[in-house]
Design a protein around this motif. Structure first.
Motif, short mmCIF file in Angstrom:
data_model
loop_
_atom_site.label_atom_id
_atom_site.label_comp_id
_atom_site.label_asym_id
_atom_site.label_seq_id
_atom_site.Cartn_x
_atom_site.Cartn_y
_atom_site.Cartn_z
N CYS A 5 35.09 72.94 43.62
CA CYS A 5 34.40 72.93 42.33
C CYS A 5 34.47 74.29 41.65
O CYS A 5 34.26 75.32 42.28
N LYS A 37 32.46 74.98 39.19
CA LYS A 37 31.13 75.22 38.62
C LYS A 37 30.19 75.80 39.67
O LYS A 37 30.46 75.76 40.87
N ASN A 38 29.05 76.25 39.17
CA ASN A 38 28.13 76.96 40.05
C ASN A 38 26.69 76.52 39.85
O ASN A 38 25.78 77.36 39.87
N CYS A 39 26.50 75.23 39.63
CA CYS A 39 25.16 74.69 39.39
C CYS A 39 24.22 75.18 40.50
O CYS A 39 24.57 75.09 41.69
N TYR A 65 21.63 74.20 41.93
CA TYR A 65 20.96 73.26 42.84
C TYR A 65 21.92 72.62 43.84
O TYR A 65 21.52 71.98 44.79
N CYS A 66 23.23 72.76 43.61
CA CYS A 66 24.21 71.91 44.29
C CYS A 66 24.88 72.59 45.49
O CYS A 66 25.36 73.71 45.39
N ILE A 118 27.73 72.14 46.93
CA ILE A 118 29.16 72.45 46.93
C ILE A 118 29.55 73.37 45.75
O ILE A 118 30.71 73.46 45.37
N ARG A 119 28.55 74.03 45.20
CA ARG A 119 28.81 74.99 44.11
C ARG A 119 29.84 76.02 44.55
O ARG A 119 29.97 76.33 45.74
N GLY A 133 33.91 67.47 42.94
CA GLY A 133 33.57 68.70 42.26
C GLY A 133 34.46 68.79 41.02
O GLY A 133 35.42 68.04 40.89
N GLU A 134 34.13 69.73 40.15
CA GLU A 134 34.87 69.78 38.89
C GLU A 134 36.09 70.69 38.97
O GLU A 134 36.02 71.79 39.51
FE1 SF4 Z 1 27.82 71.24 39.59
FE2 SF4 Z 1 28.99 68.86 40.14
FE3 SF4 Z 1 30.13 71.17 40.92
FE4 SF4 Z 1 27.92 70.36 42.10
S1 SF4 Z 1 29.87 69.31 42.13
S2 SF4 Z 1 28.38 72.47 41.38
S3 SF4 Z 1 26.82 69.39 40.39
S4 SF4 Z 1 29.77 70.52 38.80
#
Ligand code: SF4
Ligand code: SAH
Length: 364
Positions: A62, A64-66, A68-69, A71-72, A108-109
């Motif tokens: 992924c 992204k770095n949300c 809460y997640c 696998i950020r 993941g993105e």
């Molecule tokens: Fe964010 Fe989705 Fe990546 Fe988790 S998998 S960090 S929710 S984008």
């Protein structure tokens, strides 16, 4: 004079204040009334029917770095994996042969061309191996209009992208402020998906510290205003290796309360939107072994059993204590069948199960 819950539940339509009263229900009697009414509305508008979407979690990489997640991007303790093309197609074949109407690809993105064309190829292959019969939902994050269009043209026709919360201040708290995680872009993605012709799904996390009952009601009103076809939402669950998982350890409301709020969200969404598809999600079951059945009884009509390759299941961990990672796909299916039948709903094998709301918009 304040309206009673009983009185509100006799209505056909609801004001924001009505919805807030329902969200604030604090006694078991009224809660049972709410769930009973929501189940009646489900029976009337979408039937006592449950559709399965086989969920394939194809990668935990992924960008992204949300906060809460699990696998950020910045969680270095995660062993990253990609399911190979063959593994994905094998899982898709299993889902098709076991007569689930649809599957969902989630990951993941990633936005690079290699990933975009990999998905495009998978979509064409899945269409081919199922003779065009499997419905395909994508849940692959924020993408450009062009990417969404390419995937739509290749065979994806539903897309799930949660708005996470419509309280923009809270949204900012959930995500790093680095221009890659903005509310505006996420909302625009939902609009792009609608524009292209997808059935659009969204949802929120429930029971976040700082999230009020009013916020949750506004989330439901957002679903309605955005003409959303499918809802997938569930309780927030801590992940110990995330910034919020640590910061919120002491602050988050109890698991029971989060489950209760999650069920209220399903029920009130069913009352207010009536003929959309609503999933009883894995996270709900993560906090309550009976979470899925309870979700169906509160108005949900979609279940998403995991069909991820066994060797990767334990690496796609968005939150702690994810249920079912030891179970085989067969075990998942069997236990799920039993749960659905135990409450008296029917499993609709072999059907796409589009939301009646989407169909009604199309015929206008
Ligand atoms: Fe964010 Fe989705 Fe990546 Fe988790 S998998 S960090 S929710 S984008
Ligand atoms: N990367 C894609 C899809 C995978 S994440 C995306 O973000 O859209 C899918 C969903 O998992 C997210 O939308 C989020 O709502 C949920 N999720 C992530 N971490 C969670 C947590 N700690 N508790 C509950 N749900 C979580």
């Amino acid at each position: 004079m304040n309206k009673t819950v009983e009185g509100i539940l006799k209505q056909d339509d609801y004001t924001r204040d009505d919805l807030i009263t329902l969200m604030k229900i604090d006694n078991q009697e009224d809660l049972n009334r709410l769930f009973k009414k929501a189940y009646e509305i489900k029976a009337k508008y979408v039937g006592r029917k449950v559709y399965y979407r086989g969920l394939i979690e194809i990668s935990n990489k992924c960008i992204k770095n949300c906060k809460y997640c699990g696998i950020r991007r910045d969680n270095t303790h995660v062993e990253r994996f990609d399911m190979t093309r063959d593994e994905v197609l094998e899982a898709a074949k299993w889902i098709y042969e076991h007569n689930y109407g649809s599957l969902a690809l989630q990951s993941g993105e990633r936005q690079d061309e290699e990933f975009v064309s990999y998905i495009e190829d998978l979509l064409r292959e899945i269409k081919r191996l199922s003779n065009g019969k499997l419905g395909i939902t994508l849940s692959l994050g924020e993408q450009s209009y062009e990417t969404y269009k390419r995937w739509f043209d290749a065979g994806g026709h539903r897309y799930l992208l949660r708005i996470e919360t419509t309280n923009e201040k809270l949204f900012k708290k959930l995500h790093p402020q680095d221009n890659h995680h903005t509310y505006e872009v996420r909302k625009r993605c939902l609009e792009d998906l609608r524009d292209i012709g997808y059935q659009v799904g969204t949802g929120v996390m429930i029971g976040l510290p700082g999230q009020s009952e009013e916020d949750l009601v506004d989330d439901i009103i957002f679903y309605k205003n955005m003409k959303i076809d499918m809802i997938g939402m569930g309780p927030y669950i801590l992940h110990h290796e995330t910034p919020l998982g640590q910061e919120w350890k002491e602050k988050v409301i109890s698991e029971e309360k989060r489950v209760e709020l999650g069920l209220k969200m399903i029920a009130i969404t069913r009352l207010y939107l009536k003929n959309v598809n609503i999933a009883a999600t894995t996270a709900l079951q993560g906090l309550d072994p009976k979470g899925r059945e309870k979700g169906l009884l509160a108005g949900a009509n979609i279940l998403m059993p995991t069909a991820t390759a066994q060797q990767h299941k334990n690496k796609y961990l968005l939150y702690d204590n994810k249920p079912g990672i030891e179970d085989s796909v067969e075990q998942c299916q069997q236990s799920m069948d039993e749960k659905v039948l135990s409450i008296g709903d029917k499993i609709m094998y072999g059907e796409w199960g589009d939301s009646p709301f989407f169909k009604s918009k199309k015929s206008k």
